[in-house]
Scaffold this motif. Structure first.
Motif, PDB file in Angstrom:
ATOM      1  N   ARG A   2       0.831  -1.219   0.000  1.00 25.48           N
ATOM      2  CA  ARG A   2       0.000   0.000   0.000  1.00 25.48           C
ATOM      3  C   ARG A   2       0.855   1.255   0.000  1.00 25.48           C
ATOM      4  N   ILE A   3       1.896   1.266   0.796  1.00 24.90           N
ATOM      5  CA  ILE A   3       2.765   2.439   0.872  1.00 24.90           C
ATOM      6  C   ILE A   3       3.510   2.632  -0.441  1.00 24.90           C
ATOM      7  N   GLY A   4       4.067   1.575  -0.986  1.00 25.19           N
ATOM      8  CA  GLY A   4       4.826   1.672  -2.235  1.00 25.19           C
ATOM      9  C   GLY A   4       3.975   2.114  -3.412  1.00 25.19           C
ATOM     10  N   ILE A   5       2.783   1.534  -3.538  1.00 21.69           N
ATOM     11  CA  ILE A   5       1.903   1.913  -4.645  1.00 21.69           C
ATOM     12  C   ILE A   5       1.436   3.353  -4.499  1.00 21.69           C
ATOM     13  N   ALA A   6       1.123   3.784  -3.285  1.00 22.58           N
ATOM     14  CA  ALA A   6       0.693   5.164  -3.077  1.00 22.58           C
ATOM     15  C   ALA A   6       1.810   6.145  -3.441  1.00 22.58           C
ATOM     16  N   GLY A   7       3.037   5.873  -3.021  1.00 24.72           N
ATOM     17  CA  GLY A   7       4.163   6.745  -3.356  1.00 24.72           C
ATOM     18  C   GLY A   7       4.439   6.803  -4.842  1.00 24.72           C
ATOM     19  N   GLY A   8       4.421   5.652  -5.496  1.00 29.84           N
ATOM     20  CA  GLY A   8       4.640   5.618  -6.944  1.00 29.84           C
ATOM     21  C   GLY A   8       3.532   6.293  -7.716  1.00 29.84           C
ATOM     22  N   PHE A   9       2.286   6.130  -7.259  1.00 31.29           N
ATOM     23  CA  PHE A   9       1.149   6.745  -7.929  1.00 31.29           C
ATOM     24  C   PHE A   9       1.203   8.267  -7.830  1.00 31.29           C
ATOM     25  N   VAL A  10       1.532   8.785  -6.661  1.00 33.47           N
ATOM     26  CA  VAL A  10       1.642  10.243  -6.508  1.00 33.47           C
ATOM     27  C   VAL A  10       2.799  10.773  -7.349  1.00 33.47           C
ATOM     28  N   GLY A  11       3.876  10.013  -7.460  1.00 32.88           N
ATOM     29  CA  GLY A  11       5.029  10.441  -8.247  1.00 32.88           C
ATOM     30  C   GLY A  11       4.743  10.572  -9.735  1.00 32.88           C
ATOM     31  N   ILE A  12       3.811   9.799 -10.256  1.00 29.98           N
ATOM     32  CA  ILE A  12       3.514   9.835 -11.695  1.00 29.98           C
ATOM     33  C   ILE A  12       2.133  10.454 -11.946  1.00 29.98           C
ATOM     34  N   LEU A  13       1.580  11.107 -10.962  1.00 29.12           N
ATOM     35  CA  LEU A  13       0.252  11.706 -11.089  1.00 29.12           C
ATOM     36  C   LEU A  13       0.176  12.747 -12.197  1.00 29.12           C
ATOM     37  N   CYS A  14       1.309  13.310 -12.573  1.00 30.71           N
ATOM     38  CA  CYS A  14       1.320  14.293 -13.661  1.00 30.71           C
ATOM     39  C   CYS A  14       0.850  13.681 -14.974  1.00 30.71           C
ATOM     40  N   CYS A  15       1.114  12.401 -15.171  1.00 28.60           N
ATOM     41  CA  CYS A  15       0.695  11.723 -16.403  1.00 28.60           C
ATOM     42  C   CYS A  15      -0.581  10.914 -16.206  1.00 28.60           C
ATOM     43  N   VAL A  16      -0.741  10.333 -15.044  1.00 28.17           N
ATOM     44  CA  VAL A  16      -1.878   9.467 -14.794  1.00 28.17           C
ATOM     45  C   VAL A  16      -3.169  10.271 -14.634  1.00 28.17           C
ATOM     46  N   GLY A  17      -3.088  11.444 -14.028  1.00 34.58           N
ATOM     47  CA  GLY A  17      -4.279  12.269 -13.823  1.00 34.58           C
ATOM     48  C   GLY A  17      -5.005  12.596 -15.122  1.00 34.58           C
ATOM     49  N   PRO A  18      -4.325  13.202 -16.094  1.00 34.08           N
ATOM     50  CA  PRO A  18      -4.994  13.462 -17.369  1.00 34.08           C
ATOM     51  C   PRO A  18      -5.432  12.186 -18.093  1.00 34.08           C
ATOM     52  N   THR A  19      -4.670  11.106 -17.938  1.00 37.91           N
ATOM     53  CA  THR A  19      -5.039   9.844 -18.576  1.00 37.91           C
ATOM     54  C   THR A  19      -6.349   9.311 -18.005  1.00 37.91           C
TER      55      THR A  19
END
Length: 125
Positions: free
Chosen positions: A21-38
């Motif tokens: 949970r911690i690892g996925i949350a950190g990685g997701f926030v780190g790439i939110l610049c691309c994932v958010g618009p997607t």
């Protein structure tokens, strides 16, 4: 008779660090610049071309801010998890060092997988 009403297997599970949970949350926030618009494009809120333009602009101009935010979320969640277990000390960190390395590896893997996915989706915009 067991004086503790919590089952023995559950007690050991509660002491473990929630690495995934911690690892996925950190990685997701780190790439939110691309994932958010997607995600907005996949939900049909914005067009694919707009999502591509937004993610390109965010990634080119603010990628390091998102990555630092991901590291901050990662550090905060690890700190909270260690505090809940009363292991927020040098000794607690030494005992959990391989789990902490695994958390970081999961975060980097999540970032890389989501980056690859959004780059693959870029072909269809």
């Amino acid at each position: 008779m067991n004086p503790n009403p919590i089952a023995p297997g559950r007690r050991s599970a509660e002491r473990r660090l929630p690495m995934w949970r911690i690892g996925i949350a950190g990685g997701f926030v780190g790439i939110l610049c691309c994932v958010g618009p997607t995600i907005l494009a996949l939900l049909g809120i914005i067009s694919a071309t707009t999502a591509l333009a937004w993610s390109t602009d965010l990634y080119d101009n603010y990628a390091w801010w998102f990555r630092l935010g991901g590291l901050a979320v990662l550090a905060l969640l690890v700190w909270v998890a260690l505090r809940r277990r009363n292991q927020c000390s040098i000794d607690g960190i030494r005992r959990l060092r391989w789990r902490l390395v695994t958390v970081l590896a999961i975060a980097v893997g999540t970032y890389a997988a989501l980056y690859a996915f959004t780059t693959w989706l870029e072909r269809f915009a």
